[in-house]
Each structure stands twice: as structure tokens, then as C-alpha cells.
Design an enzyme around this catalytic site. Structure first.
Site, PDB file in Angstrom:
ATOM      1  CB  SER A 106      -0.903   0.016   1.238  1.00 24.36           C
ATOM      2  OG  SER A 106      -1.795  -1.069   1.208  1.00 24.36           O
ATOM      3  CE  LYS A 181      -5.193  -1.082   2.316  1.00 21.49           C
ATOM      4  NZ  LYS A 181      -3.931  -1.812   2.311  1.00 21.49           N
ATOM      5  CE  LYS A 249       2.334   2.621   4.508  1.00 15.22           C
ATOM      6  NZ  LYS A 249       1.663   1.758   3.476  1.00 15.22           N
TER       7      LYS A 249
END
Length: 306
Positions: A106, A181, A249
Site C-alpha cells: 500500500s 486502497k 502512513k
């Protein structure tokens, strides 16, 4: 009995780079399905489950990708993917021309788009295929996989995806998987924070919290987050399935991409700050359900922490 998803599946030579919480069970599933899997991880011991399943531990990225038809990558962040693919003696330098690269990591959509351009220029095909479902989804081969890239490459990779995932959807060109995502991580973070607040609220009133969550789960408040994360919160057990560090993140990706697109994500921005607070106080290595600890602190109930 053979899993129906494996019937008629052509066996493939696969390199798998990154054997963390998610990558290890994914690589094991591919080996168990009959593929020839060679994996590389900086911590060699993490290859043990794959070796037990019939795979091989490589000594380097170049060793792993030698003669591989498909190269799977599952590492934490954008710089890691860049290093694996475009770094010296990385995939671009070492893999066979024509190999199909599947990045399950990701990362930032713009980084994916740029790496995909480099991949094509070097004679490779590339799909961005981030996953959702956490450690349980990886172990159960029930991940949700959102795939960006060429439609023909997606069809070629579909048998691989079907071994490790349950819901597999091609969502558009390169970078689209990472964009979807990011949206997924926004929704998950907001749900975890709401559940954490609900748990502390219920406990403050002396309600049978387990019973309360059971009835809430049967109504509109029900969600996979409630199903999978209530146990962590009730027991104050935060062994990571997906670490706060990584979700922090991901929320940075969400807010940066939203700013670039000119859209507002006020809840996303707030949860990003709550993730940052949890990380700063030392909770970054815990499961993201440990956002509960932040609600406890803000509510003056931190003595309940483990």
C-alpha cells in the site's frame, strides 16, 4: 479435497519479496497451491513457514527473481517499493523481460504510476494490487484485492489473486488500486475510532459491553471492523494484525491525495492526527485497534490500559 479456486490453475514460477505479517501467509498459500515460490526477506528466519510449505528462501532479490514469471512485492511503504523495484540489483535490474510484477504493498498512487511507467520502459508488466483484510484475511486467503493496471495483465494475474483473495476487482489503470486502497483505509480508520469511542462510552455507563456490541453488530452499526476488532478492545490485547505505524502512513497518503485532488476529508484528517498521537506516545507497533488507548487517555481512563 482440492479448493475449487485451484481447479485448472496453471502452475507458475513466482518470486515473492517481503514476508511480513501479510506477505508470509500469502506466499505460503501460493506454494501450497502448487506454484514454485522463491521468496526474499531481509530477515531470513521469516522464510521458515514458506520453506516448510515447499518454497525456497532466496539470498537476494536477484536470486529470488531469477527466471520468475511473476514477481510479487509486499513491503511497507513507497521508499521500500522503489528500492525493491528500481534500486541497484533490484527487480528492474535482475528480472526476466516480460515478467509480470504484482505490487501488493500500500503506497502512494503517484509513486505507483511512475514505477509502472519505468516497468514498461524496462520491458515488464506491472499491476498495483493493494489488499485489505489484515492478518486474518491473509491467513484465511480471504483478502479483498483492488487492482490497477492493464486489463489483460489483470486477467493473466487473476489465478494468482484467487489463491490469496476472496474479493478481487480490477478498478482501473495504474495507480487506481492504490487510490481505492487509500479510500479503504479512510473508512477503516474512521470505523475503528468510532468503535473505540463507543466501547469507552458503554464502559463508562457500566453496560455489559460484550452484549451491547453483539446487538449493535446485528443492526446498521454492524461492520467487519466491529466483528474483527471488538475482541482486541474488550480484552485490551493489541498484538498487531495491522500496526498503527502502517495505518498512520496510509492516512498520510489519504490526506495528501485528497489535498492534491482538491477535496476535503475532515474525518480523515482528524483520525490521521489521532494516529500520529498514538505513534508519538509509543503505540505505533500495536494493532490499529489500539486507538482505543487514545480514547482512554482523552477520557481520563488510562488506568484501564494493559
Amino acid at each position: 479435497m482440492v479448493d475449487e479456486r485451484l481447479q485448472g490453475l496453471q502452475m507458475t514460477t513466482i518470486a515473492f519479496i517481503g514476508l511480513g505479517i501479510m506477505g508470509s501467509p500469502m506466499a505460503v498459500h501460493l506454494a501450497a497451491a502448487g506454484h514454485t515460490v522463491t521468496a526474499y526477506n531481509r530477515t531470513v528466519a521469516k522464510a521458515a513457514p514458506l520453506v516448510e510449505a515447499g518454497g525456497r528462501a532466496a539470498t537476494s532479490i536477484a536470486d529470488a527473481v531469477h527466471r520468475a514469471e511473476v514477481i510479487c512485492v509486499m513491503v511497507p511503504d513507497s521508499p521500500d517499493v522503489k528500492a525493491v523495484l528500481a534500486g541497484e540489483k533490484g527487480v528492474f535490474d535482475s528480472a526476466e523481460p516480460g515478467a509480470l510484477i504484482i505490487d501488493f504493498s500500500s503506497i502512494r498512487p503517484d509513486v505507483t504510476f511512475e514505477l509502472a511507467k519505468q516497468a514498461v520502459a524496462r520491458g515488464f508488466r506491472m499491476l498495483d494490487a493493494p489488499v485489505s483484510g489484515g492478518e486474518k484475511g491473509a491467513v484465511d486467503a480471504a483478502l479483498s484485492i483492488m487492482v490497477g493496471g492493464d486489463a489483460a495483465d489483470f486477467e493473466a494475474a487473476k489465478p494468482i489473486f484467487d489463491v490469496v483473495g476472496k474479493t478481487v476487482v480490477h478498478v482501473g489503470p495504474s495507480g487506481s488500486g492504490q487510490t481505492v486502497k487509500a479510500a479503504n483505509q479512510l473508512i477503516v480508520a474512521a470505523n475503528i475510532q468510532a468503535l473505540a469511542e463507543a466501547v469507552i462510552f458503554l464502559e463508562a455507563y457500566g453496560v455489559d459491553t460484550e452484549a451491547a456490541l453483539r446487538v449493535l453488530g446485528g443492526g446498521l452499526a454492524g461492520s467487519k471492523v466491529l466483528d474483527q476488532k471488538q475482541g482486541n478492545m474488550l480484552s485490551r490485547s493489541f498484538t498487531p494484525g495491522f500496526r498503527i505505524d502502517l495505518h498512520h502512513k496510509d492516512m498520510g497518503i489519504v490526506t495528501a491525495a485528497a489535498r492534491e485532488a482538491g477535496v476535503v476529508v475532515p474525518i480523515g484528517s482528524l483520525v490521521e492526527q489521532l494516529m500520529a498521537s498514538a505513534k508519538a506516545i509509543g503505540d505505533g507497533g500495536l494493532d490499529h485497534s489500539a486507538l482505543l488507548r487514545g480514547v482512554e487517555r482523552l477520557s481520563g481512563r488510562a488506568d484501564k490500559e494493559n
